[in-house]
Scaffold this active site. Structure first.
Site, short mmCIF file in Angstrom:
data_model
loop_
_atom_site.label_atom_id
_atom_site.label_comp_id
_atom_site.label_asym_id
_atom_site.label_seq_id
_atom_site.Cartn_x
_atom_site.Cartn_y
_atom_site.Cartn_z
N CYS A 117 0.75 -1.33 -0.08
CA CYS A 117 0.05 0.11 0.12
C CYS A 117 0.78 1.32 -0.14
CB CYS A 117 -1.02 -0.03 1.21
SG CYS A 117 -1.78 1.49 1.78
N CYS A 133 0.12 3.73 2.88
CA CYS A 133 0.68 3.25 4.05
C CYS A 133 2.21 3.64 4.13
CB CYS A 133 0.27 1.59 3.95
SG CYS A 133 -1.43 1.36 3.98
#
Length: 103
Positions: free
Chosen positions: A28, A31
């Site tokens: 991600c 993230c």
């Protein structure tokens, strides 16, 4: 210091007066952008807020328990109970405000 959660075990985080759970994944992008921000925040708020990283791929039960639909998702626990949640990348100032609002 950001602590890593494994084996779907939140027992340490639930003992904290205030704990910030970071639900994320290695693949991600947002993230990955959030990780250094959380590291800085964990150092600044050391002793006040425990910061925990939870990889949703390695801890699927926790993701289900906390109804994580999108990542990064940050869940704030107060005395082991969920008191707030926010989704997506946010700058450090916004995250500090989110934590302060729920203290």
């Amino acid at each position: 210091m950001v602590k890593i959660i494994s084996n779907n075990d939140l027992s340490e985080a639930k003992k904290e007066k205030l704990a910030l759970l970071d639900f994320s994944a290695t693949w991600c992008g947002p993230c990955s952008m959030l990780a250094p921000v959380l590291q800085e925040l964990s150092e600044e708020l050391d002793g006040k807020v425990g910061v925990y990283s939870i990889d949703v791929d390695q801890n699927p039960s926790l993701a289900i328990d906390y109804k994580i639909m999108n990542i990064p998702a940050l869940v704030l626990l107060k005395d082991g109970e969920k008191v707030g949640m926010t989704v997506g990348f946010q700058p450090k100032a916004s995250l500090k405000k989110f934590i302060e609002e729920h203290r």
